[in-house]
Structures are given as structure tokens and as C-alpha cells.
Scaffold this active site. Structure first.
Site, PDB file in Angstrom:
ATOM      1  CG  ASP A   1     -19.920 -20.155 -47.922  1.00 36.86           C
ATOM      2  OD1 ASP A   1     -21.086 -20.364 -48.290  1.00 36.86           O
ATOM      3  OD2 ASP A   1     -19.654 -19.690 -46.796  1.00 36.86           O
ATOM      4  CB  SER A   2     -22.162 -16.545 -49.458  1.00 36.63           C
ATOM      5  OG  SER A   2     -22.145 -16.905 -48.093  1.00 36.63           O
TER       6      SER A   2
ATOM      7  N   GLY B   1     -28.213 -17.225 -48.245  1.00 33.18           N
ATOM      8  CA  GLY B   1     -29.370 -17.845 -47.584  1.00 33.18           C
ATOM      9  C   GLY B   1     -30.654 -17.044 -47.688  1.00 33.18           C
TER      10      GLY B   1
ATOM     11  CB  CYS C   1     -22.370 -22.718 -49.760  1.00 34.93           C
ATOM     12  SG  CYS C   1     -23.851 -21.717 -49.619  1.00 34.93           S
ATOM     13  CG  ASN C   2     -25.174 -26.467 -45.358  1.00 33.97           C
ATOM     14  OD1 ASN C   2     -25.494 -27.625 -45.133  1.00 33.97           O
ATOM     15  ND2 ASN C   2     -24.070 -25.936 -44.867  1.00 33.97           N
TER      16      ASN C   2
ATOM     17  CD  GLU D   1     -18.989 -13.416 -44.445  1.00 32.23           C
ATOM     18  OE1 GLU D   1     -19.319 -14.606 -44.302  1.00 32.23           O
ATOM     19  OE2 GLU D   1     -17.966 -13.074 -45.061  1.00 32.23           O
TER      20      GLU D   1
ATOM     21  CB  CYS E   1     -25.355 -22.458 -42.067  1.00 32.36           C
ATOM     22  SG  CYS E   1     -24.522 -20.946 -42.626  1.00 32.36           S
ATOM     23  CB  THR E   2     -20.160 -23.830 -44.255  1.00 29.07           C
ATOM     24  OG1 THR E   2     -20.528 -22.745 -45.126  1.00 29.07           O
ATOM     25  CG2 THR E   2     -20.458 -25.156 -44.921  1.00 29.07           C
ATOM     26  CG  HIS E   3     -21.237 -18.328 -42.300  1.00 29.32           C
ATOM     27  ND1 HIS E   3     -21.493 -18.700 -43.596  1.00 29.32           N
ATOM     28  CD2 HIS E   3     -20.650 -17.098 -42.367  1.00 29.32           C
ATOM     29  CE1 HIS E   3     -21.104 -17.732 -44.417  1.00 29.32           C
ATOM     30  NE2 HIS E   3     -20.585 -16.749 -43.700  1.00 29.32           N
TER      31      HIS E   3
HETATM   32  N1  DGL Z   1     -22.363 -20.627 -45.403  1.00 29.54           N
HETATM   33  C1  DGL Z   1     -23.454 -20.716 -46.293  1.00 29.54           C
HETATM   34  C2  DGL Z   1     -24.344 -21.889 -46.051  1.00 29.54           C
HETATM   35  O1  DGL Z   1     -23.845 -22.911 -45.627  1.00 29.54           O
HETATM   36  C3  DGL Z   1     -24.131 -19.442 -46.714  1.00 29.54           C
HETATM   37  C4  DGL Z   1     -24.625 -18.517 -45.669  1.00 29.54           C
HETATM   38  C5  DGL Z   1     -25.225 -17.298 -46.351  1.00 29.54           C
HETATM   39  O2  DGL Z   1     -24.538 -16.692 -47.180  1.00 29.54           O
HETATM   40  O3  DGL Z   1     -26.413 -17.016 -46.090  1.00 29.54           O
HETATM   41  O4  DGL Z   1     -25.520 -21.869 -46.337  1.00 29.54           O
END
Ligand code: DGL
Length: 271
Positions: free
Chosen positions: A8-9, A41, A71-72, A150, A182-184
Site C-alpha cells: 500500500d502507500s 489517492g 490499496c484501492n 496516516e 480505501c484500506t485506511h
Molecule cells: N490505502 C490506499 C487506498 O486504499 C491509499 C490511500 C492513499 O495513499 O491515498 O486507496
């Protein structure tokens, strides 16, 4: 035993990594957080493809048996490129198809909400796949949420204010499920649940992705762990830039110290 590579990021993909490590407690994992380039994103599809490809090549070099795009933003913009970089013998699992399958089994014919980064929502990927499965989709870009999470702003005033700003009553109206695209976002799912009308189910990717991994060739998972001539840790965390926010975030997430390795991705390949 060859590790499962997850990327992921930043810390968001740890929500997926945790579900995988709970499902396969003895299987080695390599987690890659591209901290030098987050947030994904807000990047162009072209740049997301470039980062995702480089990370995948690194995970393949580290002999990963499967790659999970946790990561989506990368799943919706770079899946073909990741598959190409992984090659035929390394299966790739994204976070969107498994969620769409699971949501459409439970909520076919319903109105489903999806929130995510600009890159994910603008790709139209969830909207198209869910519509093909017979769901009506309401989508919403929630751009600052991943960066706030984050930075450690969850379960507090800042994330609450962002959620209230983004998720207004007319967005909720009629939805029976809300996909955290979004996985966050699972890190603030309790807060999101509190503002949703009663009965709306929150869906995130962690468990369904672990289920999906379970469907892969059992040969990947059946070998006995040998712990370990080299004393290599079962879970490795690699970042493209050693940042305090990732360190703190990962430790808060796991509730224990985390040792980070740094791997600078070479810049010369160019997007
Ligand atoms: N967690 C990631 C996602 O699912 C990336 C979020 C990001 O870096 O903007 O998109």
C-alpha cells in the site's frame, strides 16, 4: 516457504495484512509501504501504475509467492500493470473484486455507498463493477481521510470533523451498505458507523481478501514453517522512506514495536 507480498502507500494496507496474518499465522509476509509517495489517492493513474509496478517488481525479487494489492487506488488504476510485473507464476489479488463479489451476494438490488480516494472513485471501477452485479451505487470522494489517518488523526476531533463534512445525510439516504473503498478507513470504521443510520452495514476489504487468498493454490500455504536458519522475522515491514508517521502508525496498529527496513525505489525508470 515463500512469503506473501502485500503493499500500500502507507499504513492502510496493514488492515489487510493483519487479517492475512491472522488467517495464516505461520506464513511469512513482506509488507511494503510506499511512504515516499503517499498519498496514492491524489496521484495520476499513470504515476500510480508506475509506483505499483516498481513495488511489485521488488516483491517478486524477494521471491513472494503471491502479491496482495492492499490499496484501492492501485487496485482500481494499476491492476493490469501489477499482474504484468508479477508474471504468470505469481498470483495477484486486489482489494476491489473480492469486495464487489461479497457485497453483491448480500446486497444485490440495493443502493450501496462507496467512499474512497479521488483516484479510486474517479476510476469508476467500483461503480461499474457493482452496477454490473445489480447494485445501485452512490459514490463519494473523501480525499483528506487517508492522509489524516496516516498522520495519526483517528478517533479524534479531526477525523470526526472530516467524516461529518464528507458524509452528509443525503449521501446516506437509502443505502443499505457502505463500502470503505480505501484500506485506511477501517481504522476509523467505528467513527463512521456512529454517524450512519442504524442498520447500514460497513464493508471493508480485510477479511474478504484473506478469504480470497485462501482460495489460491494450497501448495503456497501447505509447507511446514522452518523457523529458521537465518532468523529472518516472520513479518517484514519495508518502506520506501523511513518516516516517523509510518513507524508510529504501525506500532499503534499492532500494539508492539515494529522494525522497519528501508528500500529506496530507484527513480531512474521514470513514469
Ligand atoms: N490505502 C490506499 C487506498 O486504499 C491509499 C490511500 C492513499 O495513499 O491515498 O486507496
Amino acid at each position: 516457504m515463500r512469503p506473501i507480498g502485500i503493499f500500500d502507500s502507507g499504513i492502510g494496507g496493514l488492515t489487510v495484512a493483519r487479517a492475512i496474518s491472522q488467517r495464516f499465522p505461520n506464513h511469512p509476509l513482506i509488507y511494503f509501504g510506499d511512504t515516499a509517495h503517499l498519498p496514492f489517492g491524489e496521484k495520476s493513474p499513470e504515476l500510480i501504475r508506475h509506483y505499483a509496478t516498481r513495488i511489485t517488481k521488488e516483491l517478486v525479487k524477494k521471491d513472494c509467492a503471491a502479491i496482495v494489492v492492499a490499496c484501492n487506488s492501485a487496485s482500481s488504476n494499476a491492476l493490469d500493470e501489477v499482474r504484468m510485473a508479477a508474471g504468470h507464476s505469481v498470483p495477484v489479488i486486489d482489494v476491489i473484486y473480492p469486495v464487489v463479489e461479497s457485497v453483491s451476494r448480500e446486497f444485490v438490488g440495493d443502493v450501496v455507498g462507496v467512499i474512497g480516494t479521488r483516484a479510486t472513485i474517479d476510476s469508476g471501477w467500483y461503480q461499474r463493477l457493482l452496477a454490473e452485479k445489480g447494485c445501485t451505487v452512490k459514490s463519494k470522494v473523501t480525499p483528506l481521510l487517508a492522509s489524516a489517518i496516516e498522520e495519526g488523526f483517528h478517533e479524534g476531533r479531526i477525523s470526526t470533523a472530516l467524516i461529518e463534512e464528507y458524509l452528509t445525510d443525503d449521501f446516506y439516504e437509502g443505502i443499505t451498505a457502505l463500502v470503505l473503498g480505501c484500506t485506511h478507513y477501517p481504522l476509523i470504521s467505528d467513527q463512521i458507523q456512529r454517524v450512519l443510520p442504524p442498520g447500514v452495514k460497513i464493508v471493508d476489504s480485510a477479511e474478504v481478501v484473506a478469504d480470497e487468498l485462501n482460495q489460491l493454490d494450497p501448495a503456497i500455504f501447505s509447507e511446514v514453517v522452518e523457523l529458521d536458519a537465518t532468523h529472518r522475522p516472520l513479518r517484514r515491514f519495508i518502506v520506501s522512506d523511513l518516516t516517523q508517521s509510518f513507524q508510529r502508525g504501525a506500532e499503534r496498529f499492532f500494539g508492539s514495536p515494529v522494525i522497519l527496513e528501508e528500500l529506496k525505489l530507484s527513480e531512474h525508470e521514470g513514469p
